[in-house]
Design a protein around this motif. Structure first.
Motif, short mmCIF file in Angstrom:
data_model
loop_
_atom_site.label_atom_id
_atom_site.label_comp_id
_atom_site.label_asym_id
_atom_site.label_seq_id
_atom_site.Cartn_x
_atom_site.Cartn_y
_atom_site.Cartn_z
N SER A 1 -7.59 1.89 -2.40
CA SER A 1 -7.78 2.90 -1.37
C SER A 1 -6.55 3.00 -0.48
N ILE B 1 -7.08 4.14 2.56
CA ILE B 1 -7.67 3.87 3.86
C ILE B 1 -7.30 2.44 4.29
N GLY B 2 -6.91 2.27 5.53
CA GLY B 2 -6.56 0.96 6.06
C GLY B 2 -5.09 0.65 5.99
N SER C 1 -9.02 -1.92 4.30
CA SER C 1 -9.60 -0.62 3.94
C SER C 1 -11.09 -0.59 4.24
N GLU C 2 -11.76 -1.72 4.08
CA GLU C 2 -13.20 -1.78 4.26
C GLU C 2 -13.59 -1.90 5.74
N GLY D 1 -12.63 1.51 7.04
CA GLY D 1 -13.56 2.42 6.40
C GLY D 1 -14.88 2.54 7.13
#
Length: 412
Positions: free
Chosen positions: A34, A36-37, A171-172, A175
């Motif tokens: 991902s 993201i992050g 990312s998590e 997220g």
């Protein structure tokens, strides 16, 4: 004028995704990492991995940053100033997927709890965590998890009954913030669900507390990166004054938290004597109260404007006497602090009861009279097991309920 990039990158020319693209090292074969992050440097490195020329990376990273963290888009197709070929190259190599929402529960008081599912990343099967949104007048607080499960086994905490499965990636962690803002309509052009209880003005997610599942300081590097992204003024733009990290007392990491994260600190205290805290918060056996409080007094940036919050769960007949209140005042003398008194939130199989409300108020009066701001944190989301100390993945909660039911049958 919108910028676009006409770039066709053959698959054979694309180097492997570098380790700095953070999800990659743990991603199974065939699973895309991902974006993201990632911070700006990470985004630039991700672009390099798909063949974007060096002279274009900084500008293209800024484009991605804007779409990810300002606009909150959920797909590359929504990036309307990026060329079709570039979108294809990005989609072939990466994902923008927010956590999978397995379930959403809404309390009578407007609190929302999401059960999020993430890829296994070495855990053997997909993993689940819970994240809670608490709307209040003037602000909306998101309680974010840092680990799947927990190692600390605090005896009053439901999460502590779930074994640690793994750390969450940046990312998590980020997220969870993005998924909450998408769901609540807190990004431009996004709609708030009909009937949702949210602040009447301003940001719908205005505060983040790292108080969900796990011990953030046992996942220090990933939490640091995630909070750096979340607090960047040109992106998600959460003020560090509105981000609070709660620790059970990982003393060696407390100075690093102040120096490298600069966020507000909360200490999960809950007892004023080592013998009792050894039971309630077992990490106390490793880092006793005198060491913990010394680290708090030396916390970088500590001042009357940046006070440490001490969390104190009220357990009937355990830690709620007025003698405990007086000792709490004595222990915290000289530390710019506030004290959050938390009525205990029961969960199936818990050995504790919540203190009587009159006793909680007497305790609060004594602490307030000593000069500490000591609000009694009104329980929120109890009806959906979303209150402090109640978080646990639904799978683990069901397993525990089944064990308790079996035990009851066996004892009948």
């Amino acid at each position: 004028m919108a910028l676009s990039l006409d770039l066709t990158v053959p698959a054979s020319a694309r180097p492997r995704v570098p380790a700095a693209v953070l999800a990659a090292p743990l991603a199974p074969a065939g699973e895309k990492p991902s974006l993201i992050g990632l911070d700006r440097d990470g985004l630039a490195e991700a672009l390099a991995s798909i063949g974007v020329p060096e002279k274009q990376r900084r500008m293209r990273a800024s484009q991605l940053w804007h779409w990810l963290y300002v606009r909150g888009v959920a797909s590359f197709d929504a990036m309307n100033n990026v060329s079709r070929d570039m979108k294809t190259a990005l989609a072939d190599a990466f994902t923008l997927e927010a956590p999978e929402i397995v379930s959403e529960q809404i309390s009578v008081d407007g609190t929302r709890k999401w059960l999020f599912r993430f890829p296994a990343r070495g855990a053997g099967r997909p993993v689940e965590i819970e994240t809670v949104y608490i709307p209040e007048e003037g602000r909306g607080t998101l309680c974010v998890s840092s680990q799947v499960g927990c190692t600390l086994t605090c005896s009053f905490c439901h999460t502590g009954t779930q074994r640690l499965v793994r750390n969450l990636e940046p990312s998590e962690i980020v997220g969870q913030v993005i998924a909450a803002r998408q769901r609540l309509g807190d990004f431009p052009d996004a709609a708030t669900p009909a009937g949702a209880i949210v602040p009447s003005e301003g940001r719908l997610v205005s505060n983040v507390v790292m108080m969900g599942m796990g011990e953030p300081l046992y996942n220090f590097d990933n939490v640091r990166q995630a909070l750096a992204v979340a607090s960047d003024g040109d992106g998600l733009s959460l003020s560090k004054r509105r981000i609070t990290l709660s620790t059970s007392g990982v003393v060696p990491m407390i100075p690093k938290t102040g120096a490298e994260m600069g966020v507000m600190l909360a200490i999960s205290l809950h007892a004023v004597r080592d013998d009792l805290r050894d039971v309630l918060v077992p990490i106390n056996k490793k880092y006793p109260l005198d060491e913990l409080l010394a680290a708090c007094r030396a916390y970088p940036g500590l001042s009357n404007a940046r006070r440490i919050t001490f969390e104190y769960v009220m357990l009937k007949g355990i830690n709620d006497s007025l003698a405990d209140a007086r000792e709490l005042v004595r222990l915290l003398k000289g530390i710019p602090a506030k004290i959050n008194l938390i009525p205990f939130n029961p969960w199936p199989g818990s050995p504790y009861e919540c203190s009587d409300w009159d006793q909680i108020e007497r305790f609060a009066d004594l602490v307030n009279d000593a000069g500490y701001a000591s609000p009694i944190r009104t329980p929120r989301g109890r009806d959906i097991f979303a209150a402090c100390g109640q978080l646990k993945s639904e799978t683990e909660r069901m397993k525990k309920s089944e064990r308790l039911a079996a035990d009851a049958v066996a004892q009948a």
